[in-house]
Design a protein around this motif. Structure first.
Motif, PDB file in Angstrom:
ATOM      1  N   ILE A 164      48.197  10.237  25.758  1.00 37.69           N
ATOM      2  CA  ILE A 164      48.339  11.694  25.670  1.00 37.69           C
ATOM      3  C   ILE A 164      49.656  12.087  26.329  1.00 37.69           C
ATOM      4  CG2 ILE A 164      47.331  13.928  26.288  1.00 37.69           C
ATOM      5  CD1 ILE A 164      44.644  12.472  26.710  1.00 37.69           C
ATOM      6  N   ASP A 165      50.527  12.685  25.549  1.00 40.22           N
ATOM      7  CA  ASP A 165      51.776  13.201  26.105  1.00 40.22           C
ATOM      8  C   ASP A 165      51.559  14.686  26.365  1.00 40.22           C
ATOM      9  OD1 ASP A 165      54.286  14.329  26.551  1.00 40.22           O
ATOM     10  OD2 ASP A 165      55.286  12.835  25.302  1.00 40.22           O
ATOM     11  N   ARG A 166      51.387  15.036  27.630  1.00 36.83           N
ATOM     12  CA  ARG A 166      51.066  16.425  27.969  1.00 36.83           C
ATOM     13  C   ARG A 166      52.262  17.338  27.771  1.00 36.83           C
ATOM     14  NH1 ARG A 166      49.261  16.848  33.667  1.00 36.83           N
ATOM     15  NH2 ARG A 166      48.586  18.917  33.050  1.00 36.83           N
ATOM     16  N   MET A 189      42.028  13.841  32.464  1.00 32.77           N
ATOM     17  CA  MET A 189      42.646  13.948  33.786  1.00 32.77           C
ATOM     18  C   MET A 189      41.611  13.927  34.904  1.00 32.77           C
ATOM     19  SD  MET A 189      45.597  16.738  33.119  1.00 32.77           S
ATOM     20  CE  MET A 189      46.128  16.792  34.828  1.00 32.77           C
ATOM     21  N   HIS A 190      40.343  14.053  34.534  1.00 30.92           N
ATOM     22  CA  HIS A 190      39.265  14.040  35.540  1.00 30.92           C
ATOM     23  C   HIS A 190      38.199  13.021  35.146  1.00 30.92           C
ATOM     24  CE1 HIS A 190      41.151  18.067  35.695  1.00 30.92           C
ATOM     25  NE2 HIS A 190      41.003  17.929  36.989  1.00 30.92           N
ATOM     26  N   PRO A 191      38.558  11.731  35.092  1.00 32.55           N
ATOM     27  CA  PRO A 191      37.570  10.735  34.678  1.00 32.55           C
ATOM     28  C   PRO A 191      36.439  10.624  35.697  1.00 32.55           C
ATOM     29  CG  PRO A 191      39.561   9.659  35.488  1.00 32.55           C
ATOM     30  CD  PRO A 191      39.852  11.131  35.449  1.00 32.55           C
ATOM     31  N   ASN A 192      35.298  10.130  35.202  1.00 31.40           N
ATOM     32  CA  ASN A 192      34.117   9.912  36.057  1.00 31.40           C
ATOM     33  C   ASN A 192      33.590  11.170  36.724  1.00 31.40           C
ATOM     34  OD1 ASN A 192      34.137   7.103  35.583  1.00 31.40           O
ATOM     35  ND2 ASN A 192      35.829   6.919  37.037  1.00 31.40           N
ATOM     36  N   THR A 242      28.291  11.412  26.612  1.00 34.94           N
ATOM     37  CA  THR A 242      27.402  12.564  26.726  1.00 34.94           C
ATOM     38  C   THR A 242      26.411  12.276  27.839  1.00 34.94           C
ATOM     39  OG1 THR A 242      27.566  12.997  24.363  1.00 34.94           O
ATOM     40  CG2 THR A 242      25.689  13.972  25.514  1.00 34.94           C
ATOM     41  N   ILE A 243      26.335  13.175  28.793  1.00 35.24           N
ATOM     42  CA  ILE A 243      25.326  13.041  29.841  1.00 35.24           C
ATOM     43  C   ILE A 243      24.227  14.024  29.460  1.00 35.24           C
ATOM     44  CG2 ILE A 243      24.887  13.109  32.335  1.00 35.24           C
ATOM     45  CD1 ILE A 243      27.127  11.116  31.426  1.00 35.24           C
ATOM     46  N   TRP A 244      23.149  13.493  28.887  1.00 36.42           N
ATOM     47  CA  TRP A 244      22.130  14.356  28.289  1.00 36.42           C
ATOM     48  C   TRP A 244      21.595  15.381  29.263  1.00 36.42           C
ATOM     49  CZ3 TRP A 244      22.475  14.535  23.342  1.00 36.42           C
ATOM     50  CH2 TRP A 244      22.919  13.399  22.646  1.00 36.42           C
ATOM     51  N   GLY A 245      21.532  16.613  28.783  1.00 28.76           N
ATOM     52  CA  GLY A 245      20.994  17.693  29.605  1.00 28.76           C
ATOM     53  C   GLY A 245      21.978  18.211  30.654  1.00 28.76           C
ATOM     54  N   VAL A 246      23.139  17.566  30.764  1.00 38.05           N
ATOM     55  CA  VAL A 246      24.113  18.015  31.764  1.00 38.05           C
ATOM     56  C   VAL A 246      25.437  18.402  31.117  1.00 38.05           C
ATOM     57  CG1 VAL A 246      25.231  17.501  33.965  1.00 38.05           C
ATOM     58  CG2 VAL A 246      23.060  16.384  33.401  1.00 38.05           C
ATOM     59  N   GLY A 247      26.086  17.446  30.460  1.00 34.20           N
ATOM     60  CA  GLY A 247      27.382  17.759  29.853  1.00 34.20           C
ATOM     61  C   GLY A 247      28.106  16.501  29.440  1.00 34.20           C
ATOM     62  N   TYR A 248      29.398  16.417  29.808  1.00 30.13           N
ATOM     63  CA  TYR A 248      30.214  15.301  29.356  1.00 30.13           C
ATOM     64  C   TYR A 248      30.982  14.665  30.515  1.00 30.13           C
ATOM     65  CZ  TYR A 248      29.395  17.562  24.882  1.00 30.13           C
ATOM     66  OH  TYR A 248      28.792  18.127  23.798  1.00 30.13           O
ATOM     67  N   ARG A 249      31.303  13.401  30.326  1.00 33.69           N
ATOM     68  CA  ARG A 249      32.058  12.674  31.340  1.00 33.69           C
ATOM     69  C   ARG A 249      33.071  11.762  30.634  1.00 33.69           C
ATOM     70  NH1 ARG A 249      28.345   9.384  35.092  1.00 33.69           N
ATOM     71  NH2 ARG A 249      28.055   8.134  33.233  1.00 33.69           N
ATOM     72  N   PHE A 250      34.285  11.790  31.109  1.00 27.83           N
ATOM     73  CA  PHE A 250      35.306  10.889  30.555  1.00 27.83           C
ATOM     74  C   PHE A 250      35.214   9.570  31.290  1.00 27.83           C
ATOM     75  CE2 PHE A 250      39.351   9.155  29.392  1.00 27.83           C
ATOM     76  CZ  PHE A 250      39.631   9.692  28.140  1.00 27.83           C
ATOM     77  N   LYS A 251      35.146   8.467  30.521  1.00 25.14           N
ATOM     78  CA  LYS A 251      34.986   7.140  31.144  1.00 25.14           C
ATOM     79  C   LYS A 251      36.262   6.665  31.809  1.00 25.14           C
ATOM     80  CE  LYS A 251      32.395   3.804  29.068  1.00 25.14           C
ATOM     81  NZ  LYS A 251      31.905   2.987  27.935  1.00 25.14           N
TER      82      LYS A 251
END
Ligand code: CA
Length: 229
Positions: A140-142, A169-172, A220-229
């Protein structure tokens, strides 16, 4: 400090807008007349304009149109007229946003912030070497706002790009859909808006060739949201 010009003939409204923007860290000037406002907007270096439509002298449409011919700074049009046709006309003349009076001053501040940060990202304020994120075949070229997957460039819409970049930019870190909506769209979610996030995540996954079952990037974190690995 970012400089904003408010062109508004109702002094109490102009002052209220100015006070809220000032305490939010912006440098603000007011102009109560359309012709003067137009001249100032063209001649001086503002980072954003807030334009009323009905003004003595040039109206808000005229100012927006003339400024757009020379500058690409964000323009927010505010009006007491609720006609959709005014909104369509303002956006057609290149305004970035349209607000109907009365509105809450904090809503104005939120929109000013959103448009300004979007504009700064687009124009890459503070130019150094391009700001690049590389994770497992994703690049990704910001600065250039470009994305490559396994060396192949993919086209992302502005919001898809912002969302992907924010997550990368905010993994885990797990974000709820409401968190992401607030972060990327710059406003509080009213409930249904979170569906917008779902739709964008789906499009991003398609472009990344990412699957929900065995994701390389967005989990996908079910019932919560999303997380970048
Ligand atoms: Ca007016």
């Amino acid at each position: 400090m970012s400089k904003i010009l408010i062109v508004e003939d109702e002094e109490s409204i102009a002052e209220l807008e100015r006070d809220y923007l000032k305490i939010s860290g912006f440098d603000v000037e007011i102009c109560n007349n359309g012709d003067e406002g137009l001249l100032k907007a063209l001649k001086e270096d503002y980072d954003l304009l807030v334009l009323d439509i009905m003004l003595p002298g040039a109206d808000g449409f005229e100012i927006c149109k003339r400024v757009r011919e020379e500058k690409d700074i964000p323009v927010i049009v505010v009006s007491a007229r609720k006609d959709d046709i005014d909104k369509i006309r303002a956006l057609g003349l290149g305004a970035d946003d349209y607000m109907t009076k009365p509105f809450s001053p904090s809503e104005l501040v939120a929109r000013v912030r959103a448009h300004m940060s979007r504009f700064n990202r687009l124009t890459g304020v503070g130019k150094q070497a391009n700001d690049v994120i590389e994770i497992r075949g994703l690049k990704i070229d910001r600065t250039a706002r470009k994305v490559w997957v396994e060396g192949e460039e993919k086209t992302f819409t502005a919001k898809e790009f912002d969302l992907l970049t924010f997550l990368a930019m905010h993994p885990n870190h797990v974000y709820s859909k409401a968190d992401l909506f607030r972060e990327i769209w710059g406003m509080e979610s009213l409930g249904d808006d979170v569906a917008t996030v779902t739709v964008h995540i789906k499009k991003i996954r398609e472009k990344l060739d990412d699957t929900t079952a065995d994701p390389d990037y967005i989990e996908t974190i079910w019932g919560v949201g999303y997380r970048f690995k």
